[in-house]
Every structure is written in structure tokens, then in C-alpha cells.
Scaffold this motif. Structure first.
Motif, PDB file in Angstrom:
ATOM      1  N   SER A 125       0.827  -1.203   0.000  1.00  0.00           N
ATOM      2  CA  SER A 125       0.000   0.000   0.000  1.00  0.00           C
ATOM      3  C   SER A 125       0.865   1.258   0.000  1.00  0.00           C
ATOM      4  CB  SER A 125      -0.923   0.002   1.225  1.00  0.00           C
ATOM      5  OG  SER A 125      -1.664   1.196   1.297  1.00  0.00           O
ATOM      6  N   THR A 126       1.941   1.228   0.768  1.00  0.00           N
ATOM      7  CA  THR A 126       2.868   2.362   0.801  1.00  0.00           C
ATOM      8  C   THR A 126       3.514   2.570  -0.563  1.00  0.00           C
ATOM      9  OG1 THR A 126       3.338   1.972   3.136  1.00  0.00           O
ATOM     10  CG2 THR A 126       4.934   3.279   1.917  1.00  0.00           C
ATOM     11  N   LEU A 127       3.901   1.473  -1.207  1.00  0.00           N
ATOM     12  CA  LEU A 127       4.503   1.574  -2.534  1.00  0.00           C
ATOM     13  C   LEU A 127       3.500   2.101  -3.560  1.00  0.00           C
ATOM     14  CD1 LEU A 127       6.736  -1.618  -2.875  1.00  0.00           C
ATOM     15  CD2 LEU A 127       7.275   0.626  -1.914  1.00  0.00           C
ATOM     16  N   LEU A 128       2.243   1.673  -3.440  1.00  0.00           N
ATOM     17  CA  LEU A 128       1.211   2.169  -4.349  1.00  0.00           C
ATOM     18  C   LEU A 128       1.038   3.674  -4.184  1.00  0.00           C
ATOM     19  CD1 LEU A 128      -1.077   1.797  -6.398  1.00  0.00           C
ATOM     20  CD2 LEU A 128      -2.573   1.187  -4.483  1.00  0.00           C
ATOM     21  N   ASP A 129       0.998   4.165  -2.961  1.00  0.00           N
ATOM     22  CA  ASP A 129       0.879   5.606  -2.732  1.00  0.00           C
ATOM     23  C   ASP A 129       2.056   6.353  -3.364  1.00  0.00           C
ATOM     24  OD1 ASP A 129      -1.453   5.214  -1.314  1.00  0.00           O
ATOM     25  OD2 ASP A 129      -0.486   5.308   0.663  1.00  0.00           O
ATOM     26  N   ALA A 130       3.257   5.815  -3.182  1.00  0.00           N
ATOM     27  CA  ALA A 130       4.438   6.451  -3.766  1.00  0.00           C
ATOM     28  C   ALA A 130       4.381   6.406  -5.290  1.00  0.00           C
ATOM     29  CB  ALA A 130       5.706   5.758  -3.262  1.00  0.00           C
ATOM     30  N   ALA A 131       3.902   5.295  -5.829  1.00  0.00           N
ATOM     31  CA  ALA A 131       3.809   5.143  -7.278  1.00  0.00           C
ATOM     32  C   ALA A 131       2.814   6.131  -7.874  1.00  0.00           C
ATOM     33  CB  ALA A 131       3.405   3.707  -7.625  1.00  0.00           C
ATOM     34  N   ILE A 132       1.680   6.317  -7.212  1.00  0.00           N
ATOM     35  CA  ILE A 132       0.674   7.274  -7.693  1.00  0.00           C
ATOM     36  C   ILE A 132       1.246   8.684  -7.700  1.00  0.00           C
ATOM     37  CG2 ILE A 132      -1.544   8.354  -7.143  1.00  0.00           C
ATOM     38  CD1 ILE A 132      -2.446   5.566  -6.108  1.00  0.00           C
ATOM     39  N   TRP A 133       1.938   9.050  -6.613  1.00  0.00           N
ATOM     40  CA  TRP A 133       2.563  10.374  -6.554  1.00  0.00           C
ATOM     41  C   TRP A 133       3.577  10.548  -7.677  1.00  0.00           C
ATOM     42  CZ3 TRP A 133       7.517  12.108  -6.363  1.00  0.00           C
ATOM     43  CH2 TRP A 133       7.691  13.478  -6.116  1.00  0.00           C
ATOM     44  N   TYR A 134       4.439   9.553  -7.860  1.00  0.00           N
ATOM     45  CA  TYR A 134       5.495   9.662  -8.866  1.00  0.00           C
ATOM     46  C   TYR A 134       4.913   9.733 -10.279  1.00  0.00           C
ATOM     47  CZ  TYR A 134       9.751   8.663 -11.484  1.00  0.00           C
ATOM     48  OH  TYR A 134      10.789   8.735 -12.366  1.00  0.00           O
ATOM     49  N   ALA A 135       3.891   8.928 -10.549  1.00  0.00           N
ATOM     50  CA  ALA A 135       3.273   8.938 -11.879  1.00  0.00           C
ATOM     51  C   ALA A 135       2.634  10.291 -12.172  1.00  0.00           C
ATOM     52  CB  ALA A 135       2.236   7.829 -11.989  1.00  0.00           C
ATOM     53  N   ASN A 136       1.978  10.874 -11.178  1.00  0.00           N
ATOM     54  CA  ASN A 136       1.393  12.205 -11.364  1.00  0.00           C
ATOM     55  C   ASN A 136       2.479  13.244 -11.616  1.00  0.00           C
ATOM     56  OD1 ASN A 136      -1.287  11.416 -11.098  1.00  0.00           O
ATOM     57  ND2 ASN A 136      -1.282  11.685  -8.869  1.00  0.00           N
ATOM     58  N   TYR A 137       3.613  13.090 -10.931  1.00  0.00           N
ATOM     59  CA  TYR A 137       4.718  14.036 -11.071  1.00  0.00           C
ATOM     60  C   TYR A 137       5.316  14.003 -12.473  1.00  0.00           C
ATOM     61  CZ  TYR A 137       9.344  16.107 -10.404  1.00  0.00           C
ATOM     62  OH  TYR A 137      10.475  16.867 -10.531  1.00  0.00           O
TER      63      TYR A 137
ATOM     64  N   SER B 138       4.004  12.456 -15.289  1.00  0.00           N
ATOM     65  CA  SER B 138       3.091  12.384 -16.437  1.00  0.00           C
ATOM     66  C   SER B 138       2.017  13.463 -16.430  1.00  0.00           C
ATOM     67  CB  SER B 138       2.409  11.012 -16.482  1.00  0.00           C
ATOM     68  OG  SER B 138       1.424  10.888 -15.462  1.00  0.00           O
ATOM     69  N   GLY B 139       1.988  14.256 -15.363  1.00  0.00           N
ATOM     70  CA  GLY B 139       0.965  15.280 -15.281  1.00  0.00           C
ATOM     71  C   GLY B 139      -0.441  14.724 -15.160  1.00  0.00           C
ATOM     72  N   GLY B 140      -0.546  13.507 -14.611  1.00  0.00           N
ATOM     73  CA  GLY B 140      -1.859  12.899 -14.415  1.00  0.00           C
ATOM     74  C   GLY B 140      -2.365  12.090 -15.586  1.00  0.00           C
ATOM     75  N   SER B 141      -1.546  11.919 -16.637  1.00  0.00           N
ATOM     76  CA  SER B 141      -2.005  11.172 -17.818  1.00  0.00           C
ATOM     77  C   SER B 141      -1.871   9.660 -17.654  1.00  0.00           C
ATOM     78  CB  SER B 141      -1.237  11.617 -19.069  1.00  0.00           C
ATOM     79  OG  SER B 141       0.148  11.316 -18.943  1.00  0.00           O
ATOM     80  N   LEU B 142      -1.103   9.225 -16.640  1.00  0.00           N
ATOM     81  CA  LEU B 142      -0.909   7.796 -16.402  1.00  0.00           C
ATOM     82  C   LEU B 142      -1.571   7.412 -15.081  1.00  0.00           C
ATOM     83  CD1 LEU B 142       0.404   5.049 -17.068  1.00  0.00           C
ATOM     84  CD2 LEU B 142       2.472   5.851 -15.883  1.00  0.00           C
TER      85      LEU B 142
END
Length: 312
Positions: A281-293, A295-299
Motif C-alpha cells: 500500500s505504501t509503494l502504491l501511494d508512492a507510485a501514484i505520486w510519482y506517476a502524477n509528477y 506524467s501530469g496525471g495522464s498515467l
């Protein structure tokens, strides 16, 4: 197409332990208030409000993913221990034929086949596809004495083996399937399924490097503009750096890769066996943050959980 996850864990089956269950119960009790137990409805609402890592689990079975195509055919990726559950709880194909695509033949990707009920049903046909010419021998070797009580020769008459090559297109119903070679000890192959204008990519067991970001015709055919890519995200960066040449990727490398190839959604897959649900769950939260950073929310980012399914 419908995609169903029967096994999402990497390397070895990892059952939920008593200690992990105890920690989930403690975490739930720490959140409970008197009003949460006043009625059955309140209890249900409380349980529904819990974080997914408390009320559920990603699961412990090794890779097996089932696709039901729009035309009804069944395509299966890998035969890990999740295949046993598929045999118990999934409807068999209407035409009596499974199309089994193998990424490679390490144990965690083949160990479910001897426990798959339909393998012993002579009316069910298995079409097995792989770039490995010795695929039949690999299946047979895990079923010889003393390792297994039933020899593969008992069931091999209803298995047909098809050698596939990167760049080649396999047609099943209205779907087309292509593969690309990836970096993994002994090699591994990723597959793309295109049907009805949608693309699903199965990309397990890959240690991503700079060459995977080069837009070759082979890689482009598989990865370009995928609607969903299910990809090896086994490690943190720190662990990936300690395990160079082990054949797996850090979740942030997988996000870089998915973004480079313009995927719309990425599922983290092939979860590290030592990571419990809270860690994931912690990794998923980090992954969501990084992807938004990056990709600008496109991924969009999600985590593959055993038993989950979606339509594409």
C-alpha cells in the motif's frame, strides 16, 4: 475483453501469515469507534471504510492472468499457482479450448498447471504458445517422479504447442497477439493483446534498462499506446540496486517505462514475496505520486490484486 487476476505474486507462493492477519486486526481495532458497532449496517459501513490493505490482500498466488475475449475465447498468461484457483472458480471456455501464452518457464510461472482441473479433462484442448522451442519438455520435467505423482504423458495428448516469434502476430477470434523479448535470466517475453480498438499488455519478469526505452519495431508493436500495461514492479529502487541481474524492476522504473510508451493505465504486478499488504500500500501511494509528477496525471496507477477483474 475482460481481464481477471488469479495470481499476482512473484517468485514463490506467499500465503497470508497469522502474524500479518493479527496486524490487520489490530489496525482495524485502532480505527473503530462505539458508533461503528451499533448495528449491522454500521459494521458493514465501518468495514467498507477501511483501507484496502486492512480489509483485503493482494494475494499470494504466483502469476496467472485470464482474458475472456469479446468473442468468448479464453486467453491465459502463465500457469503459476493462481491457475489452480482459476480451475476451481472460473467458467471453462465455451469452445473447450484454452489459449495459454507463456512468458517463460521459471517455476513460479508453471507450477499451477499440474493442479489445474481442466488439464485432466480430455475434452478440453490447450493451445500453448511460447518463443521457447522446448516448452513441452519444460512442462513435462516438473511432473516426473519423485516431484509429482502424475506424468505429463497422461495429459499431453490434448496439448498443442505453437512456437511464436517476436514480430509475429497470432490471431485468436477478433484479437491479435504479439510478443517482445525482455531482459530476464534465461529470457522472458511480454505480450500485447489488441481487440476492439483496445490494447492490453502483459509484461512480467523484466529488468528494465535504457534499451527498453528505445522505440524498435518489436517493442513498439507491443507497448506503444497501451490502454493497460500489467508490468513487473517488484522492487523499491534501493532493493533493485542491490539485486542487479535478478531480472525484476523497481516500481518507479516501470512507471518511467509506461509513461515513455504512452500507456493510459499501469498495474503494479509480480509483487515481492517479502512485502506484506501494508508495504505494498505504501509503494502504491508512492507510485501514484510519482506517476502524477512525471506524467501530469495522464498515467493512472493501480495495483494488481488476486481476484480483481476489469473490462477493457
Amino acid at each position: 475483453m475482460n481481464v481477471h487476476f488469479w495470481g499476482v505474486r512473484g517468485s514463490i507462493p506467499t500465503p497470508l501469515s497469522s502474524q500479518q492477519l493479527r496486524l490487520k486486526l489490530i489496525a482495524a481495532l485502532q480505527r473503530i469507534k462505539p458508533e461503528d458497532i451499533e448495528s449491522e449496517e454500521a459494521k458493514e459501513k465501518f468495514i467498507s471504510s477501511l483501507p484496502w490493505w486492512i480489509k483485503g490482500t493482494v494475494g499470494g498466488n504466483t502469476p496467472c492472468v485470464e482474458l475472456t475475449l469479446n468473442s468468448g475465447e479464453k486467453v491465459v498468461f502463465d500457469a503459476g499457482s493462481g491457475m489452480r484457483a482459476m480451475g476451481k472458480f472460473s467458467d471453462p471456455p465455451a469452445d473447450g479450448r484454452y489459449h495459454l501464452f507463456m512468458s517463460h518457464f521459471h517455476w513460479d510461472h508453471i507450477q499451477g498447471l499440474p493442479f489445474f482441473d481442466a488439464a485432466y479433462n480430455p475434452t478440453i484442448i490447450f493451445e500453448v504458445y511460447s518463443p521457447f522451442p522446448d516448452m513441452k519438455e519444460f512442462f513435462a520435467k516438473q511432473m516426473i517422479a519423485p516431484y509429482y505423482p502424475v506424468d505429463f504423458s497422461v495429459i499431453e495428448k490434448h496439448f498443442n504447442f505453437h512456437l511464436v516469434k517476436p514480430g509475429e502476430t497470432i490471431e485468436i477470434g477478433d484479437a491479435s497477439i504479439t510478443c517482445a523479448k525482455m531482459s530476464h535470466p534465461g529470457d522472458s517475453y511480454s505480450y500485447a493483446v489488441c481487440e476492439g480498438g483496445k490494447k492490453f499488455v502483459y509484461a512480467t519478469d523484466t529488468e528494465l534498462s535504457t534499451k527498453d526505452f528505445v522505440h524498435t519495431p518489436e517493442k513498439s508493436a507491443v507497448f506503444e499506446n497501451a490502454d493497460v500495461v500489467l508490468i513487473d514492479s517488484q522492487y523499491t529502487v534501493e532493493e533493485a540496486l542491490r539485486k542487479v541481474n535478478w531480472g525484476h524492476s523497481a516500481f518507479c522504473y516501470a512507471i518511467d517505462f509506461a509513461a515513455e510508451w504512452k500507456a493510459k493505465k499501469m498495474y503494479m504486478f509480480h509483487h515481492e514475496p517479502t512485502y506484506d499488504d501494508r508495504k505494498l500500500s505504501t509503494l502504491l501511494d508512492a507510485a501514484i505520486w510519482y506517476a502524477n509528477y512525471i506524467s501530469g496525471g495522464s498515467l493512472d496507477i493501480a495495483i494488481a490484486c488476486e481476484g480483481d477483474s476489469f473490462d477493457l
